[in-house]
Design an enzyme around this catalytic site. Sequence first.
Site, short mmCIF file in Angstrom:
data_model
loop_
_atom_site.label_atom_id
_atom_site.label_comp_id
_atom_site.label_asym_id
_atom_site.label_seq_id
_atom_site.Cartn_x
_atom_site.Cartn_y
_atom_site.Cartn_z
N ASP A 217 0.84 -1.19 0.00
CA ASP A 217 0.00 0.00 0.00
C ASP A 217 0.88 1.25 0.00
O ASP A 217 1.88 1.33 0.72
CB ASP A 217 -0.88 -0.02 1.25
CG ASP A 217 -1.89 1.11 1.28
OD1 ASP A 217 -2.73 1.18 0.37
OD2 ASP A 217 -1.84 1.92 2.23
N GLU A 286 1.36 -0.74 -5.17
CA GLU A 286 0.42 0.34 -5.48
C GLU A 286 1.25 1.62 -5.51
O GLU A 286 1.69 2.10 -4.46
CB GLU A 286 -0.67 0.45 -4.42
CG GLU A 286 -1.62 1.60 -4.70
CD GLU A 286 -2.28 2.18 -3.44
OE1 GLU A 286 -3.45 2.60 -3.53
OE2 GLU A 286 -1.62 2.24 -2.39
#
Length: 561
Positions: A217, A286
């Site tokens: 993330d 990401e």
Amino acid sequence: MTVESAPVTTEPTDWWRHAVVYQIYIRSFADGNGDGVGDIAGIRSRLPYLADLGVDALWITPWYRSPMADGGYDVADFRAIAPEFGTLTEAERLIEEIHEHGLRLIVDIVPNHTSDRHRWFADALTAGPGSPERARYWFRPGRGPDGALPPNDWHSVFGGPAWTRLPDHVERRAEWYLHLFAPEQPDLNWTNPEVRAEFESILRFWFDRGIDGLRLDVAHGLAKHPLLPDIGLDPGAAEFGEGGGRHLGDHPHWDRDEVHEIYRDWRQIADSYAATPRGARMFVAEAWRIRTGGLARYLRPGELHTAFNFDFLKCPWNAGELRTCIDDHLAALTRVGAPATWVLSSHDLTRHVTRYGLNGDWTRRRSGLDAGAVDLALGTRRARAAALLMLALPGSAYLYQGEELGLPEVDDLPSDVLQDPIWERSGHRVHGRDGCRVPLPWSGAAPALGFGTAKPWLPQPPQWRELSVEAQTGDPDSTLELYRTALRFRRAHPALGEGLLRWLEAPAGVIAFGRGAGFTCLVNLTARPVPLPVHDEIHLTSRPLDDHLLPPDTAVWLHAR
């Protein structure tokens, strides 16, 4: 013209180079204990469905202990499972069962920040200014004579300042702490050796339990400029959400060169598992806010394995722009020997049925601005065609739960049920991401369309009964059966997955390319039917042909001569 992805390999440890991965937003996938929230028990009950769908791996969003200020992305304990999702023992059993079904597992890791309920942050509040405990985060005195102004002009992705001042009772001249997301998500200081050592231990903790990979993330956000300089933003500016944007030059907290040192260390840890039965572990990044053309830098040899291609997701329904996007991505990743990773939807973005069905700019809709009416029939046609396009491209692909059902965005949720922190941080101007997180419809049964036995945490539209797994199973014209057929074909066809792509001659507004010996994919993005090339067999179409012509907003897989 031939565009080549990274060289084909048959090593089992390289499964991620060509895999189709199914993303599970755990709160909304399946409720196994009847409390209205999805959980590990629900996932375990639906593993036969996922194996039958034809995917190769699962990605589960954060399941760690969390106050849930941001749907689990505010982690209080990276080694414990949130009680509403289950227990560590249940998670370990799920990992075993996923492997028994012939699937692999990727779980989320959230290295940019912790929850403000994490023991480290509690220790930092108690220890006070200048302490080693505060050095794990970004604490700074405020500006101005009384320290009442934030340390700099940085803004939170969720709206408002990226700094929160501690309450006056904590200390006489209270410091501020940095949070690029919600105030409940204080950013970690990755120049601190304790932070690096702790996350290396966390990686090993989950790798030792048999997971096959980690999704990183905010992979672009870990490093910050040590002086925390101003960016020069308008004080009223806000970024609102995960859409992100390109930037040029030296940004003080996005896409800094220092992040690559972290990932080189992590890659060594992942590779150290090569001798284990399941082989080396993998990472998928990401990385939204990166400099133009910078995604390949994260995938250089010795760094991360894969990264989502969000340019493809955001690309307009236009043949020229899509072809350029595909070309540029494959060329950049070929230079570093990395595979492409395609995606159309996620838990952070408007579902692509709705995006493709908008007459206006889809990026405006969640901002409360008029984006035009949604034509769901048009959006569904284009979404089905886009699925065949994506699954025919070289590399791997990620599916977001419910896209195989053709689910649209739920953009009329009542304001009193919204839980995304963007809603509050924007002063109730931006609805946020709840509309793509509504629990799945498994059947037409009340009260939760088969999701569970209790009222779900977000309400489901009644019309989703017609889009449920139960309603679509066995219907040859359904989106679910289209995905099942496409995934079975992709798995069986040696030309698909990683390998070469050859652009073919086609009418204006049509994408056409070949894979292997004879496989051809055509996508008609025009408003008129177009003739098919000479062919021996039609494998699959996203909608019926029109008198042997390829209709508008339609894709076809065929064997061409």
